[in-house]
Design an enzyme around this catalytic site. Structure first.
Site, PDB file in Angstrom:
ATOM      1  N   GLN A 128     -72.542 -40.335  63.413  1.00 16.65           N
ATOM      2  CA  GLN A 128     -71.556 -39.775  64.338  1.00 16.65           C
ATOM      3  C   GLN A 128     -72.259 -39.027  65.461  1.00 16.65           C
ATOM      4  O   GLN A 128     -72.842 -37.967  65.239  1.00 16.65           O
ATOM      5  CB  GLN A 128     -70.627 -38.818  63.575  1.00 16.65           C
ATOM      6  CG  GLN A 128     -69.551 -38.179  64.435  1.00 16.65           C
ATOM      7  CD  GLN A 128     -68.785 -37.110  63.674  1.00 16.65           C
ATOM      8  OE1 GLN A 128     -69.361 -36.401  62.857  1.00 16.65           O
ATOM      9  NE2 GLN A 128     -67.492 -36.995  63.939  1.00 16.65           N
ATOM     10  N   GLY A 129     -72.192 -39.554  66.664  1.00 12.16           N
ATOM     11  CA  GLY A 129     -72.813 -38.911  67.818  1.00 12.16           C
ATOM     12  C   GLY A 129     -71.778 -38.210  68.672  1.00 12.16           C
ATOM     13  O   GLY A 129     -71.437 -38.660  69.772  1.00 12.16           O
ATOM     14  N   SER A 131     -71.516 -34.247  68.644  1.00 13.25           N
ATOM     15  CA  SER A 131     -72.031 -32.954  69.104  1.00 13.25           C
ATOM     16  C   SER A 131     -73.229 -33.099  70.032  1.00 13.25           C
ATOM     17  O   SER A 131     -74.043 -34.010  69.887  1.00 13.25           O
ATOM     18  CB  SER A 131     -72.459 -32.109  67.909  1.00 13.25           C
ATOM     19  OG  SER A 131     -71.418 -32.008  66.985  1.00 13.25           O
ATOM     20  N   SER A 163     -75.928 -36.519  61.525  1.00 12.46           N
ATOM     21  CA  SER A 163     -76.238 -36.795  60.117  1.00 12.46           C
ATOM     22  C   SER A 163     -76.547 -38.277  59.934  1.00 12.46           C
ATOM     23  O   SER A 163     -75.903 -39.137  60.544  1.00 12.46           O
ATOM     24  CB  SER A 163     -75.045 -36.447  59.225  1.00 12.46           C
ATOM     25  OG  SER A 163     -74.679 -35.108  59.412  1.00 12.46           O
ATOM     26  N   GLU A 246     -61.562 -37.153  59.476  1.00  8.23           N
ATOM     27  CA  GLU A 246     -62.692 -36.357  58.975  1.00  8.23           C
ATOM     28  C   GLU A 246     -62.186 -35.095  58.260  1.00  8.23           C
ATOM     29  O   GLU A 246     -62.684 -34.715  57.210  1.00  8.23           O
ATOM     30  CB  GLU A 246     -63.598 -35.983  60.143  1.00  8.23           C
ATOM     31  CG  GLU A 246     -64.860 -35.262  59.701  1.00  8.23           C
ATOM     32  CD  GLU A 246     -65.821 -35.005  60.863  1.00  8.23           C
ATOM     33  OE1 GLU A 246     -65.399 -35.084  62.024  1.00  8.23           O
ATOM     34  OE2 GLU A 246     -66.998 -34.733  60.575  1.00  8.23           O
TER      35      GLU A 246
HETATM   36  C1  FAD Z   1     -74.697 -30.253  58.066  1.00  4.23           C
HETATM   37  C2  FAD Z   1     -74.115 -30.579  59.396  1.00  4.23           C
HETATM   38  C3  FAD Z   1     -73.916 -31.890  59.712  1.00  4.23           C
HETATM   39  C4  FAD Z   1     -73.407 -32.229  60.953  1.00  4.23           C
HETATM   40  N1  FAD Z   1     -73.268 -33.556  61.255  1.00  4.23           N
HETATM   41  C5  FAD Z   1     -72.841 -33.917  62.479  1.00  4.23           C
HETATM   42  C6  FAD Z   1     -72.760 -35.288  62.842  1.00  4.23           C
HETATM   43  O1  FAD Z   1     -73.086 -36.177  62.050  1.00  4.23           O
HETATM   44  N2  FAD Z   1     -72.350 -35.607  64.061  1.00  4.23           N
HETATM   45  C7  FAD Z   1     -71.966 -34.666  64.959  1.00  4.23           C
HETATM   46  O2  FAD Z   1     -71.549 -35.049  66.042  1.00  4.23           O
HETATM   47  N3  FAD Z   1     -72.024 -33.356  64.669  1.00  4.23           N
HETATM   48  C8  FAD Z   1     -72.462 -32.959  63.449  1.00  4.23           C
HETATM   49  N4  FAD Z   1     -72.530 -31.603  63.120  1.00  4.23           N
HETATM   50  C9  FAD Z   1     -72.247 -30.643  64.163  1.00  4.23           C
HETATM   51  C10 FAD Z   1     -71.003 -29.795  63.944  1.00  4.23           C
HETATM   52  O3  FAD Z   1     -69.862 -30.529  64.245  1.00  4.23           O
HETATM   53  C11 FAD Z   1     -71.155 -28.570  64.850  1.00  4.23           C
HETATM   54  O4  FAD Z   1     -72.236 -27.811  64.377  1.00  4.23           O
HETATM   55  C12 FAD Z   1     -69.909 -27.717  64.860  1.00  4.23           C
HETATM   56  O5  FAD Z   1     -68.837 -28.394  65.460  1.00  4.23           O
HETATM   57  C13 FAD Z   1     -70.136 -26.380  65.556  1.00  4.23           C
HETATM   58  O6  FAD Z   1     -70.739 -26.524  66.794  1.00  4.23           O
HETATM   59  P1  FAD Z   1     -72.042 -25.694  67.165  1.00  4.23           P
HETATM   60  O7  FAD Z   1     -73.019 -25.913  66.073  1.00  4.23           O
HETATM   61  O8  FAD Z   1     -72.437 -26.058  68.532  1.00  4.23           O
HETATM   62  O9  FAD Z   1     -71.610 -24.197  67.113  1.00  4.23           O
HETATM   63  P2  FAD Z   1     -70.907 -23.382  68.289  1.00  4.23           P
HETATM   64  O10 FAD Z   1     -69.773 -24.167  68.813  1.00  4.23           O
HETATM   65  O11 FAD Z   1     -71.921 -22.896  69.240  1.00  4.23           O
HETATM   66  O12 FAD Z   1     -70.333 -22.155  67.481  1.00  4.23           O
HETATM   67  C14 FAD Z   1     -71.102 -21.009  67.139  1.00  4.23           C
HETATM   68  C15 FAD Z   1     -70.179 -19.979  66.545  1.00  4.23           C
HETATM   69  O13 FAD Z   1     -69.176 -19.615  67.501  1.00  4.23           O
HETATM   70  C16 FAD Z   1     -67.906 -19.832  66.990  1.00  4.23           C
HETATM   71  N5  FAD Z   1     -67.011 -20.327  68.030  1.00  4.23           N
HETATM   72  C17 FAD Z   1     -67.245 -21.274  68.964  1.00  4.23           C
HETATM   73  N6  FAD Z   1     -66.165 -21.496  69.700  1.00  4.23           N
HETATM   74  C18 FAD Z   1     -65.214 -20.667  69.240  1.00  4.23           C
HETATM   75  C19 FAD Z   1     -63.866 -20.419  69.592  1.00  4.23           C
HETATM   76  N7  FAD Z   1     -63.228 -21.084  70.535  1.00  4.23           N
HETATM   77  N8  FAD Z   1     -63.205 -19.502  68.865  1.00  4.23           N
HETATM   78  C20 FAD Z   1     -63.803 -18.817  67.862  1.00  4.23           C
HETATM   79  N9  FAD Z   1     -65.057 -19.008  67.497  1.00  4.23           N
HETATM   80  C21 FAD Z   1     -65.758 -19.930  68.179  1.00  4.23           C
HETATM   81  C22 FAD Z   1     -68.077 -20.872  65.902  1.00  4.23           C
HETATM   82  O14 FAD Z   1     -67.043 -20.826  64.951  1.00  4.23           O
HETATM   83  C23 FAD Z   1     -69.421 -20.498  65.338  1.00  4.23           C
HETATM   84  O15 FAD Z   1     -69.236 -19.486  64.402  1.00  4.23           O
HETATM   85  C24 FAD Z   1     -73.065 -31.240  61.890  1.00  4.23           C
HETATM   86  C25 FAD Z   1     -73.256 -29.907  61.555  1.00  4.23           C
HETATM   87  C26 FAD Z   1     -73.786 -29.563  60.329  1.00  4.23           C
HETATM   88  C27 FAD Z   1     -73.988 -28.131  60.013  1.00  4.23           C
END
Ligand code: FAD
Lengths: 385, 353
Positions: A128-129, A131, A163, A246
């Site tokens: 899944q691409g 993020s 992932s 999902e």
């Molecule tokens: C094990 C794992 C597997 C993953 N696999 C994939 C994958 O296969 N493909 C893929 O595309 N992505 C994947 N992800 C990515 C995942 O979807 C993102 O990490 C997630 O959506 C959060 O984005 P971020 O990491 O950029 O955090 P951020 O968006 O930067 O968030 C950081 C913090 O700020 C908070 N925050 C952000 N915006 C808000 C808001 N509007 N209100 C309140 N709080 C907020 C969040 O809750 C978090 O606590 C994976 C992540 C993990 C940990």
């Protein structure tokens, strides 16, 4: 309101049990969590066995290569396979649980024919691409560009946290096809072959020590226009379909696994004497209530989707929110049960799970984002910033 | 398998909601608060006429002939409306105490331990713990005479302490219709199992109704009150409190409905534990969202919270429920050998996305 299974459902359960009892003892041992090629081979060969026995894509529509089973039958399948300790979907997660269902719901006949059978047979793995470094929770801020050139899109940008990227054959990729449009409007959903020139996968090490996900760099990667699912610039709507699968259904089977783990943790505590600690014992009792309730909630959601058919509703966010937190509490309790003698030993069961459980409140939409969804879309509170 | 309500069940529930809207609206609620709670005999008879107490008695015995799932729906409505009085005990006494089924008799329960008895004065009978009996008539008079009033935290529920000596007495008429539930024996066993578990389940239903109601109240207030030029419901801190309220209520509801269907003591314990928590914590969050207004006597929030605390201590406490649920965690079935190798699922962070 009832908990009665039909005769056909019980018959289905019986056949499945028999089959599991016959095939599971002969399965090869589970590979080490860090050996990705071996894990891929293990997971896909299990998928192939399911396919040959007629259990692949159970709840997918028949014209998508599925068996057209009812959501209840699917639930029985999840329950029985988990109870029997059958392999988990593993590397097939994205293909089976959200990319595939999205293509089944939104793809053309040609697209279904191309991509779905290999997912069901375990021949092809998806990742899944979605993020990007600058687009996580705010997914619609994604910047990866796709510029039309004849019959291809030329894609450049970067994805992150992908992932299974190392072993995937295909990627469900979100790209920006109209940089001038408002951010939710200019997005398209593409199926990108992972062996295309211009793709670099750089593994990232997780806090659990494994290379679970990766950074994916895209440098003028050519993706045929016919690989686009849904209309150009209509990708956000398609993405919502993917995310509803999902969040709505993908983690359901794990609840059974958690109940199993909980019982095993209790057994360990009884064995090592920690059970005499009333605080721990009651904590495990409470988790028993929680996971029982989650399972009943799932059964309720399934009844709902049986009524509406198709794409799961946003009630999945309630499930995801509660489940992701409880999974972490479960492994905290497991560490408590192991005591200082076992909780820090990565060779012990549950120590690695405790680490990986930390991802559940982040991946697939953070708990904060799920709360926003519940508050705004279910409770109808005003949108805010 | 379908955990959705049937059309009949929906109709039953909305009928009860309509009835309560008519006979126990907010004015009556506040009047009851001013009176200090207690049972309104007129209302009791109306509830009896509506079938609340006779609901689970067989039709041959003059009852409605429905089951626990339907009873749960009605008690959920009672909890939403904050209906006062020993509803659960009277319902349990239908068929045991003359007039209870019709709402002519008011029956309360003495659960033992040092738990106070609700609505003792004015009750026609008391279900008594330990001896599995009913106290009525002269015996009841003696019991009441020896009872000491408690300054009840819940203005809708008068409380009394009854003498320990009375409680210990085994001279009460046995309840022949009450069967001992084998799985009911456990820590805190106060009643013959079936009665105690049904009491816990119906109390959980009231808790759930209250939890759902305080969620609604919080959402309504958050969508109406402005600060800093915005509706407070647009502030994430408020929104997330509301989301957590729903996320507590819905799994509790699923547990409750399932427990009503199976009647299984462990499922009932799960339902009680989660419904208690949802009722208490939702009321607290609702109070917080109401700000200073929430801390006044005028707002109804405190009434929900106080009653939720009281109900949480009734029939099955959190500690008792947790012990029951812990005892249920038996040995695990062995995994099939192939997939068991390699320590189960260790190390898989299965989540994508
Ligand atoms: C094990 C794992 C597997 C993953 N696999 C994939 C994958 O296969 N493909 C893929 O595309 N992505 C994947 N992800 C990515 C995942 O979807 C993102 O990490 C997630 O959506 C959060 O984005 P971020 O990491 O950029 O955090 P951020 O968006 O930067 O968030 C950081 C913090 O700020 C908070 N925050 C952000 N915006 C808000 C808001 N509007 N209100 C309140 N709080 C907020 C969040 O809750 C978090 O606590 C994976 C992540 C993990 C940990």
């Amino acid at each position: 309101m009832d908990l009665v299974y039909t005769e056909a459902e019980e018959e289905f359960r019986g056949r499945l049990r028999e089959w599991l009892a016959a095939v599971l003892p002969g399965l090869p041992p589970k590979p080490s969590p860090d050996d990705w090629p071996a894990r891929r081979a293990h997971d896909t060969s299990w998928q192939r066995m399911l396919y040959d026995a007629g259990y692949a894509g159970l709840h997918w529509p028949v014209d998508a290569g599925g068996r057209g089973a009812t959501p209840t039958q699917h639930l029985i399948f999840l329950e029985e396979t988990e109870k029997a300790g059958a392999p988990y979907v593993g590397a097939n997660f994205v293909g089976l649980l959200h990319a595939g269902p999205t293509i089944a719901a939104e793809g053309t006949a040609e697209q279904r024919a191309r991509w779905l059978p290999p997912v069901l047979r375990g021949d092809e793995i998806w990742c899944q691409g979605f993020s990007e470094p600058e687009a996580g929770s705010d997914l619609a801020a994604l910047r990866t560009r796709a510029v039309r050139d004849g019959d291809d899109y030329v894609v450049s940008g970067q994805k992150i946290w992908t992932s299974h990227a190392e072993v995937a054959d295909w990627c469900e990729l979100l790209v920006r096809t109209d940089p001038g449009a408002p951010k939710h409007r200019g997005i398209s959903w593409l199926a990108m072959p992972m062996d295309a020139p211009g793709i670099t996968v750089r593994p990232l090490r997780t806090l659990a020590g494994s290379t679970e996900f990766a950074e994916v760099f895209l440098d003028e990667v050519r993706v045929p226009v016919r690989n686009r699912v849904g209309a150009e610039n209509d990708g956000w709507r398609v993405t919502m379909v993917t995310l509803s699968f999902e969040r709505g259904t993908a983690f359901v089977g794990e609840v059974v696994a958690c109940r199993r783990t909980l019982a095993a943790v209790a057994a360990e505590a009884r064995r090592n004497g920690r059970w005499d600690d009333a605080v721990l014992r009651r904590r495990l009792g409470r988790l028993n209530a929680e996971f029982r309730a989650l399972w009943r909630l799932t059964q309720g959601n399934v009844g709902e989707s049986e009524r509406t058919g198709g794409v799961p509703g946003i009630g999945g966010s309630v499930f995801k929110l509660r489940y992701s937190g409880l999974r972490q509490e479960l492994y905290e309790a497991a560490a408590e049960a192991l005591g200082a003698g076992g909780a820090f030993d990565l060779d012990r069961e549950w120590a690695l799970d405790r680490l990986s459980s930390l991802s559940y409140t982040i991946a697939a939409g953070t708990s904060q984002i799920q709360r926003n969804i519940v508050a705004e879309r279910i409770l109808g509170l005003p949108k805010g910033r | 398998m379908d955990l959705q309500l049937s059309d009949d069940q929906r109709a039953l529930r909305s009928g009860m909601r309509d009835l309560l809207g008519a006979v126990f609206d907010r004015d009556r609620l506040r009047a009851a608060v001013e009176r200090g709670g207690g049972v309104d005999r007129g209302l009791w008879r109306e509830l009896g006429a509506a079938g609340l107490f006779a609901l689970r008695l067989p039709e041959e015995a003059g009852g409605v002939g429905l089951g626990l799932p339907e009873a749960v729906l009605l008690f959920e409505e009672a909890g939403r409306a904050l209906l006062p009085g020993p509803l659960v005990a009277t319902h349990l006494a239908a068929g045991l105490v003359k007039g209870a089924a019709e709402g002519e008799a008011v029956v309360t329960a003495a659960e033992g331990g040092d738990r106070p008895v609700a609505d003792l004065v004015g009750a026609d009978a008391v279900l008594v713990a330990g001896g599995a009996g009913v106290v009525a008539g002269e015996e009841l008079k003696a019991l009441v005479a020896g009872a000491r009033p408690v300054r009840s935290m819940d203005p809708l529920t008068p409380l009394h302490r009854v003498e320990a000596r009375r409680r210990a007495e085994g001279a009460f008429a046995p309840l022949h219709r009450v069967e001992e539930h084998p799985a009911g024996a456990g820590p805190g066993e106060a009643y013959p199992g079936a009665l105690r578990h049904a009491g816990a389940l119906l109390t959980a239903a009231e808790q759930l109704g209250s939890a759902a109601r305080t969620t609604e109240m919080a959402v309504q207030h958050a969508g109406a009150r402005e600060q800093f030029g915005s509706l407070i419901g647009s502030f994430q801190a408020v929104k997330h409190l509301c989301a957590d309220m729903l996320t507590r209520t819905e799994p509790a509801r699923s547990a409750l409905y399932a427990a009503a269907l199976t009647g299984d003591p462990v499922e009932i314990a799960a339902a009680k534990l989660l419904a208690d928590e949802a009722a208490v914590r939702n009321a607290r969050d609702c109070l917080q969202i109401h700000g200073g207004m929430g801390f006044t006597w005028e707002a109804d929030v405190h009434l929900h919270l106080k009653r939720a605390w009281l109900r949480a201590a009734r029939w099955l406490t959190a500690a008792e429920a947790e012990e029951l649920l812990a005892a249920d965690l038996g040995p695990v079935q062995p995994l099939y050998s192939g997939s068991a190798a390699g320590g189960g699922r260790a190390g898989e962070a299965e989540g994508a996305g």
